[in-house]
Design a protein around this motif. Structure first.
Motif, PDB file in Angstrom:
ATOM      1  N   VAL A  69      -8.355   1.284   3.819  1.00  0.00           N
ATOM      2  CA  VAL A  69      -8.322   1.170   5.139  1.00  0.00           C
ATOM      3  C   VAL A  69      -9.086   1.841   5.391  1.00  0.00           C
ATOM      4  O   VAL A  69      -9.192   2.378   6.751  1.00  0.00           O
ATOM      5  N   GLU A  70      -9.030   3.559   4.935  1.00  0.00           N
ATOM      6  CA  GLU A  70      -9.926   4.689   5.671  1.00  0.00           C
ATOM      7  C   GLU A  70     -10.870   4.481   5.762  1.00  0.00           C
ATOM      8  O   GLU A  70     -11.803   5.126   6.369  1.00  0.00           O
ATOM      9  N   SER A 120      -8.181  -0.150  14.471  1.00  0.00           N
ATOM     10  CA  SER A 120      -7.191  -0.805  13.427  1.00  0.00           C
ATOM     11  C   SER A 120      -7.258  -1.360  12.947  1.00  0.00           C
ATOM     12  O   SER A 120      -8.227  -1.983  12.467  1.00  0.00           O
ATOM     13  N   SER A 158       0.872  -1.224   0.015  1.00  0.00           N
ATOM     14  CA  SER A 158      -0.178   0.297   0.067  1.00  0.00           C
ATOM     15  C   SER A 158       1.067   1.265  -0.029  1.00  0.00           C
ATOM     16  O   SER A 158       1.678   1.084  -0.073  1.00  0.00           O
ATOM     17  N   ASP A 174      -5.789   1.573  -0.100  1.00  0.00           N
ATOM     18  CA  ASP A 174      -5.415   2.458   0.630  1.00  0.00           C
ATOM     19  C   ASP A 174      -7.006   3.555   1.135  1.00  0.00           C
ATOM     20  O   ASP A 174      -6.941   3.801   2.184  1.00  0.00           O
ATOM     21  N   ASP A 196      -1.049  -2.259  12.325  1.00  0.00           N
ATOM     22  CA  ASP A 196      -0.784  -1.052  13.161  1.00  0.00           C
ATOM     23  C   ASP A 196      -0.611  -1.438  14.617  1.00  0.00           C
ATOM     24  O   ASP A 196       0.365  -0.709  15.096  1.00  0.00           O
ATOM     25  N   LYS A 201       0.220   3.942   1.838  1.00  0.00           N
ATOM     26  CA  LYS A 201       0.381   4.886   3.380  1.00  0.00           C
ATOM     27  C   LYS A 201      -0.198   4.055   4.123  1.00  0.00           C
ATOM     28  O   LYS A 201       0.200   4.398   5.804  1.00  0.00           O
ATOM     29  N   ASN A 202       0.164   2.899   3.946  1.00  0.00           N
ATOM     30  CA  ASN A 202      -0.850   1.274   5.264  1.00  0.00           C
ATOM     31  C   ASN A 202       0.882   0.736   5.612  1.00  0.00           C
ATOM     32  O   ASN A 202       1.273   0.024   4.284  1.00  0.00           O
ATOM     33  N   TYR A 203       1.021   0.040   6.949  1.00  0.00           N
ATOM     34  CA  TYR A 203       1.516  -1.354   6.987  1.00  0.00           C
ATOM     35  C   TYR A 203       0.556  -2.216   6.810  1.00  0.00           C
ATOM     36  O   TYR A 203      -0.504  -2.706   7.910  1.00  0.00           O
ATOM     37  N   VAL A 204      -0.257  -3.051   6.499  1.00  0.00           N
ATOM     38  CA  VAL A 204      -1.308  -3.946   5.392  1.00  0.00           C
ATOM     39  C   VAL A 204      -0.123  -4.955   5.726  1.00  0.00           C
ATOM     40  O   VAL A 204       0.142  -5.933   4.751  1.00  0.00           O
ATOM     41  N   LYS A 263     -11.404   2.621   8.893  1.00  0.00           N
ATOM     42  CA  LYS A 263     -10.822   3.779  10.266  1.00  0.00           C
ATOM     43  C   LYS A 263     -12.547   4.908  10.133  1.00  0.00           C
ATOM     44  O   LYS A 263     -11.904   4.776  11.288  1.00  0.00           O
TER      45      LYS A 263
END
Length: 343
Positions: free
Chosen positions: A287-288, A298, A165, A284, A302, A167-170, A291
């Protein structure tokens, strides 16, 4: 006491190279071990290091062998690890799987005759860093009884999945049991109880005593669902890759026995399906969406990100009993641990 990640890495490197482990192998073992501690998987960090030293002394970990590719096609390979460090075998296996995925869209690597490889998510991180999806499963020594049984037959059988991704650590990295065996071993060392609904003693009764749990069995997570997933992983990382399965699996908990477990690595190149930037953007966006559905929600990964920040700020824990174990090992190879940590 707490030590820095740099100190932990140096300690492992010093000890292993003084025990005639190849520098490139020692570096991989050190990196995987430190990664586990940074992410909060202390049961698979330096707390496991004495186990590896016992394996070296017993000859179940071979310091100077090389991996062997027994079968290979453009998309798959079967590896004989020849009983070198499991970290090194799985690292090389993941590199091979990534290259095959880059060429064909998917890379699948099976591994047998390896050793305990530390924290599973380290290897799926390797795929993430190449904009690939990584999946790793493995079986372990029997620790989990089938639902309704008392005798351990299944392993704690970890699974890790990592997805790239922007923006994120998935990433998810978990045992299919209610607890990893390493957490029980850590609880014994620290003289701590384990949570309820985690394990049974040898008579099949619930217990919070980690020593009794090690004599008995660990429960699968989520009852039947965890059992079913562990069952499938046992086959994928056992018979499929020419490794042992069930009660024949040895060497992941007792380093003085030859390790007979197996691993399966799968890597997918998303760019063969869609534009990679579009894929990562969609991840991403998802994920948004997750959240934004509530407060303090989370995603998988996370927790590790939070733990890394905390570990880099506060240091990595080295409890008194573990310090004594590491110091004894250091003394045997003429490495002055006390002076090193005080310098």
């Amino acid at each position: 006491m707490n030590i820095t990640a740099k100190q932990e890495r140096s300690i492992i490197m010093e000890i292993l190279t003084r025990m005639n482990v190849k520098m490139e192998h020692a570096e991989i073992v050190a990196d995987v071990t430190v990664d586990a501690n940074l992410k909060g998987f202390t049961s698979h960090g330096i707390g496991r290091f004495p186990q590896y030293i016992k394996g070296l002394k017993a000859g179940t970990i071979v310091p100077d062998a090389e991996i062997e590719i027994e079968k290979e096609t453009p998309a798959m390979a079967l590896i004989n690890g020849n009983h070198i460090f499991g970290h090194v075998v799985t690292y090389n296996g993941m590199e091979i799987a990534i290259e095959k995925a880059r060429n064909t869209g998917i890379g699948i690597v099976g591994i047998h005759d390896s050793n305990h490889f530390g924290v599973t998510g380290y290897y799926t991180d390797m795929a993430i860093m190449q904009d690939m999806i990584g999946l790793v499963v493995a079986n372990t020594e029997p620790a989990v009884a089938p639902i309704g049984g008392k005798e351990p037959i299944l392993g704690t059988n970890p699974i890790a999945i990592g997805i790239p991704s922007n923006k994120n650590y998935v990433s998810v990295d978990m045992a299919t049991s209610a607890s990893a065996r390493g957490k029980l071993l850590e609880a014994v060392r620290k003289n701590q109880k384990i949570p309820e609904n985690v394990a049974l003693d040898a008579e099949g009764n619930p217990t919070t005593d980690p020593e009794e749990a090690l004599k008995g069995s660990i429960l699968p997570f989520g009852a039947y669902k965890g059992y079913a997933l562990s069952f499938m992983i046992e086959i994928l990382s056992g018979p499929l890759v020419r490794a042992a399965y069930g009660k024949a699996v040895t060497g992941t908990a007792n380093p003085e026995e030859k390790c007979t477990k197996g691993d399966l690595i799968i890597v997918i190149d998303p760019s063969k399906f869609v534009d990679i930037e579009e894929f990562k953007g969609d991840v991403d966006d998802f994920v948004e969406e997750i959240k934004n559905s509530g407060e303090n929600i989370s995603i998988p990964g996370d927790m590790e990100v939070r733990n890394i920040k905390k570990s880099n700020k506060e240091g990595l824990p080295l409890d008194d009993k573990l310090y004594i174990q590491i110091k004894e090992i250091s003394d045997e190879v003429s490495f002055d641990l006390e002076s090193f940590l005080s310098s």
